[in-house]
Design a protein around this motif. Structure first.
Motif: not given
Length: 518
Positions: A421-441
């Motif tokens: 569960f910890g690894i799943n959450t961490f990978f999800g957070t990395i993906l959120k950061s990538i999408i944020n950086l591309i589209f929101s930031d």
């Protein structure tokens, strides 16, 4: 900004395992029933000082309830965009909110490790300090940098939630895990619901200003910080602070293996410790289709879910830029969505279908409905339609959270389960950061909030197509195999609640010679 979203999965599942889950993809401790009372540990621990652990559990639940009460939380975005703070919508969307995701990603792994290493309490104190810092910056901060620091502390608060979810299991014997998990979960759920209702009453009935509402919130979070100081300090934890009995059993097991294989070279001390061994076992876990499917759902769908939660308040403000505080209903909507999330996640515990056959189809249909709701939110100019779509969006996600939790946890021991569960959450957070950086930031495309919701619609649409294609493959393969077996198909076991495939042949052997099942 998003309300404390730990509240939407107040469900319990019956079956092979007992578990504790958290809403929205956030990692929680999940405990198999097979980790029950051992002859040496359980009865002694359960029998010694029953009053002591009961009062400790009551105090922890009270702490969880109080730490969830932040009446100003649903109104942070309107506050930032109001004349009291006077930030522009572009600044909030493209410069302030993205910091939350980056902070969460950076802090998540250290928080996970420190929670176990320091035995929970210090991390809960850090969480309390971070919450106080958030509201001080909201009250006194005036610059863009100060609001970015506010989001940074918000990321720390989110990452530290794992300490509360796992803390309670260090206080009681394994036989009581399910019961006390239910108590702590209900406390948080009621806290979030009460917080949202209070915030809405202050705004709509009391006609208080956003500043006054935030001042009230800082009083609540300061009180919860004070409560964290008085929490009992557990003597054991999952990875780094194990009980003496556990260590003795492990030493005895290793001696047995060494006696059976005298020629085998001794492994390094680092490789013999719990956490590295669990990391090595993940190689076998990812080969199991059921675990792989639901882990991928956890990563990809929770990513989209959280992005919606982070930016939906900005969308509401753009759809309906209310000129008076009394016309803003963020608190009421958050309360309604929390209640519906609890109902749907609880109802999911009674679903009785063969998940090894229908998982992909169920996920695909629900993801398609979420995509449609996102399209509706991104294109409508009616605030009530936007509110309703958000409530349903959260409810659909929470319907799958307990199922995913059970499917992942049902064949793993508690250490390996927590790590997955910890690894799943961490990978999800990395993906959120990538999408944020591309589209929101603003350093990326810097899209406005309506465009971002269309991006989320496309994201969920792509996931829907993938899930439905996989569902077609799995279902066709299943019925082909059933047709070949003929009469033998009637001998298959009937499905149980939330039960994955229970055949022993599916329990993959681990590298240490044990099975993945606890």
């Amino acid at each position: 900004m998003v309300a404390d979203d730990t509240a939407g999965s107040g469900d319990r599942s019956e079956g092979e395992k007992e578990m504790y889950l958290k809403e929205d993809g956030d990692m929680e401790m999940v405990v198999p029933a097979s980790e029950g009372l051992s002859p040496r540990e359980g009865p002694t621990e359960a029998a010694v000082g029953p009053r002591k652990w009961k009062w400790a559990v009551i105090f922890l639940c009270f702490f969880g309830f109080m730490s969830s009460i932040k009446p100003g939380e649903p109104f942070i975005t309107p506050y930032l965009l109001s004349t009291e703070k006077n930030f522009t919508r572009q600044e909030v969307t493209n410069e302030i909110t993205p910091v939350l995701t980056y902070s969460y990603m950076v802090v998540l792994v250290p928080a996970f490790l420190l929670t176990d290493l320091l035995r929970y309490k210090p991390v809960l104190i850090i969480q309390g300090i971070s919450q106080v810092a958030i509201w001080i910056l909201l009250l006194l901060g005036t610059t863009l940098l100060q609001m970015q620091f506010m989001e940074f502390f918000y990321g720390i608060t989110m990452a530290c939630r794992v300490a509360y979810s796992s803390y309670i299991f260090s206080m009681v014997s394994p036989a009581l895990y399910q019961r006390v998990a239910g108590y702590s979960r209900t406390a948080v759920l009621m806290g979030v619901f009460t917080s949202s209702v209070l915030g809405q009453l202050f705004i709509s009935v009391g006609r208080v200003s956003f500043y006054t509402l935030n001042a009230i919130s800082i009083g609540f979070v300061s009180f919860s910080l004070m409560l964290s100081m008085f929490l009992p300090w557990p003597k054991r934890s999952l990875f780094f602070n194990r009980t003496q009995n556990q260590e003795q059993k492990e030493v005895a097991a290793k001696s047995e293996v060494a006696a059976m294989n005298p020629k085998e070279k001794p492994k390094s001390r680092w490789r013999d410790s719990v956490l590295p061994q669990m990391l090595l076992e993940l190689r076998n876990v990812v080969r199991r289709p059921n675990l792989r499917l639901w882990s991928l759902w956890w990563i990809f769908n929770s990513t989209g879910y959280y992005l919606v939660l982070f930016y939906v308040h900005i969308l509401w403000n753009k759809v309906y830029p209310a000129t008076e505080n009394k016309n803003i209903y963020n608190g009421g909507v958050e309360a309604a969505s929390t209640l519906l999330s609890a109902i749907t996640s609880c109802a999911a515990g009674f679903v009785t279908i063969r998940w090894n056959v229908w998982s992909e189809l169920v996920i695909g249909v629900i993801t398609a409905l979420q995509a449609a709701l996102l399209l509706l939110m991104g294109t409508t100019d009616n605030i009530w339609i936007c509110y309703s779509a958000y409530v349903l969006f959260r409810g659909f996600y929470q319907c799958l959270v307990p199922i995913a939790t059970f499917q992942i946890a049902s064949s793993l021991n508690k250490e390996l389960c927590a790590l997955v569960f910890g690894i799943n959450t961490f990978f999800g957070t990395i993906l959120k950061s990538i999408i944020n950086l591309i589209f929101s930031d603003k350093r990326g495309l810097g899209l406005d909030v309506h465009s971002q919701f269309l991006v989320y619609f496309v994201y969920f649409t792509i996931l829907t197509v993938v899930y439905l294609v996989c569902a077609a493959v799995v279902i066709i393969r299943h019925y082909r195999n059933e047709a070949r077996e003929g009469a033998g198909a009637d001998k298959q076991a009937t499905p149980t609640e939330l039960s994955p495939v229970t055949a022993d042949s599916e329990v993959a052997p681990l590298t240490n010679g044990n099975s993945a099942k606890a």
